[in-house]
Design an enzyme around this catalytic site. Structure first.
Site, short mmCIF file in Angstrom:
data_model
loop_
_atom_site.label_atom_id
_atom_site.label_comp_id
_atom_site.label_asym_id
_atom_site.label_seq_id
_atom_site.Cartn_x
_atom_site.Cartn_y
_atom_site.Cartn_z
CE1 TYR A 143 -76.11 17.18 -31.65
CE2 TYR A 143 -74.29 17.16 -30.05
CZ TYR A 143 -74.94 16.66 -31.27
OH TYR A 143 -74.33 15.74 -32.16
CE LYS A 194 -73.63 20.66 -46.60
NZ LYS A 194 -73.15 20.24 -47.51
CG ASP A 227 -70.19 18.02 -47.76
OD1 ASP A 227 -69.44 19.18 -47.18
OD2 ASP A 227 -70.66 18.28 -48.68
CG ASP A 251 -71.06 14.40 -31.02
OD1 ASP A 251 -70.22 13.83 -30.81
OD2 ASP A 251 -72.47 14.27 -31.06
CG ASP A 255 -66.79 9.82 -31.96
OD1 ASP A 255 -66.30 10.50 -30.94
OD2 ASP A 255 -67.95 8.89 -31.58
#
Ligand code: NAD
Length: 362
Positions: A143, A194, A227, A251, A255
């Site tokens: 970001y 990852k 994942d 992020d 959620d």
């Protein structure tokens, strides 16, 4: 002589002032009945600040925040300010305050109150007793990474790019936040990355492993690809204690985790920086313009954010437990606001819910 702490209130927009008002009553209750006195003052942020002084992030707010012991934020934003330029939008105030206070660790608990276990979209047995903590790195990663942008190549093709970037000190400090939390909870950290595809998160994994080995060998550390983690969060969320991950993965995963527990109106958060800098506590939800000003909002997310403040900024564990137990008791008594309404329960307004929680404390 009792210690005194100063809390800066940033009620913001929409339902922000309504949910912060109810939390102030709880703050005052603890001030009168606990070991620590709290003083509060208010400052402007978001759309309310833009309307009053022409900027969503006034310099006075930064000064007041830096002088405080902790900050409690309601919510910012709403349709009224959507046509403004990016620099004038309420969200600018939110990003600004996080940056000014150097808040690099975002703590998002996902707790399922037993009384609400049947309100989730998942089966009761999957989520009853759920208590996990997601630690999201908040100031680095893709970001903020450079280079970033969109360019047009000589052949007319457009190319968009962002950069995932972390330094070892950034990984070190967020890993320590996660291990310190785990030491006070279930003793287990799962680091999500990852590493099979992204070199940057391969380094993340190595650094987290180093911190574990050097400083927290008594705790359990596992690693999971993002994942798989997203799938496991829905399949069997109770396998996790503390999860630590990058800005973007956090992020998304936080959620997902938030929806395990039902309504946005129940979810608190904390954003922490270096020791001895004020933390920022806020509900996960936004300003809910659709119900603002109607005494309908659920104040529990903000009240639980104050419980996090008691725990993490003021080291008042017993008081934090007491407040969380009061919320649980109110739910067990069958009281609900509209967002968590279930058949046969008693529907309360925002102010009635605040009063019910104060009553449960006494
Ligand atoms: P939202 O969280 O404000 O609302 C989503 C839905 O959840 C709405 O139906 C709302 O009524 C309901 N809801 C949210 N909080 C509730 C509560 N405490 N009690 C009962 N119901 C509740 O998200 P949105 O509608 O996407 O965004 C509205 C505005 O809030 C936008 O301007 C957005 O940018 C802003 N926003 C701010 C923050 C923040 O301040 N941290 C976070 C998210 C969105």
């Amino acid at each position: 002589m009792s210690a005194s702490k100063h809390i800066l209130l940033l009620p913001g927009d929409g339902i922000g002032p309504e949910v912060v008002n109810e939390t102030v009553k709880v703050i005052n209750w603890f001030s009168q009945n606990g070991p620590t006195q709290f003083t509060t003052s208010e400052a402007l942020l978001g759309g309310a600040a833009y309307d009053a002084v022409g900027t969503p992030f006034p310099a006075e707010t930064v000064t007041a925040a830096k002088k405080s012991d902790a900050v409690l934020l309601g919510a910012v934003g709403g349709p009224k300010w959507e046509s403004l330029s990016i620099a004038q939008r309420p969200e600018k105030g939110l990003l600004g305050i996080r940056k000014e206070l150097g808040l690099y660790a975002n703590l998002r608990p996902a707790i399922c109150f037993d009384a609400l276990a049947d309100a989730s979209t998942l089966k009761r047995e999957v989520i009853a007793g759920l208590d996990i903590m997601i630690v999201r790195e908040l100031t680095g990663g893709i970001y903020f990474g450079q280079p970033r942008g969109v360019e047009t190549l000589p052949d007319g093709t457009r190319r968009g790019f962002n950069t995932e970037v972390y330094t070892s000190p950034e990984v070190d400090r967020i890993a320590r936040v996660a291990f310190e939390l785990a030491a006070k909870r279930g003793g287990r950290v799962c680091s999500v990355d990852k590493a099979n595809v992204l070199e940057c998160t391969e380094m993340w994994r190595e650094e987290v492993t180093r911190v574990h080995k050097e400083s927290y060998p008594q705790l359990e550390l596992s690693h999971m690809y993002v994942d798989n983690a997203s799938m496991q969060l829905v399949r069997n969320p109770k396998q996790f204690d503390v999860m630590v991950t990058t800005n973007m993965f956090g992020d998304i995963l936080s959620d997902t985790a938030s929806m395990l527990t039902g309504s946005l109106g129940m979810l608190p958060s904390a954003s922490l920086g270096a020791p001895n800098t004020p933390g920022l506590y806020e509900p996960v939800h936004g300003s809910a313009p659709d119900i603002a000003g109607r005494n309908l909002a659920n104040p529990i997310a903000t009240i639980l954010s104050f419980a996090m403040m008691l725990r993490y900024s003021f080291n008042l564990k017993n008081e934090a437990d007491q407040l969380e137990a009061a919320v649980s008791k109110v739910l067990e008594q069958g009281y609900r606001t509209g967002d968590i309404m279930q058949d046969g329960m008693k529907k309360l307004s925002t102010t009635e819910m605040g009063e019910a929680i104060i009553k449960a404390l006494t």
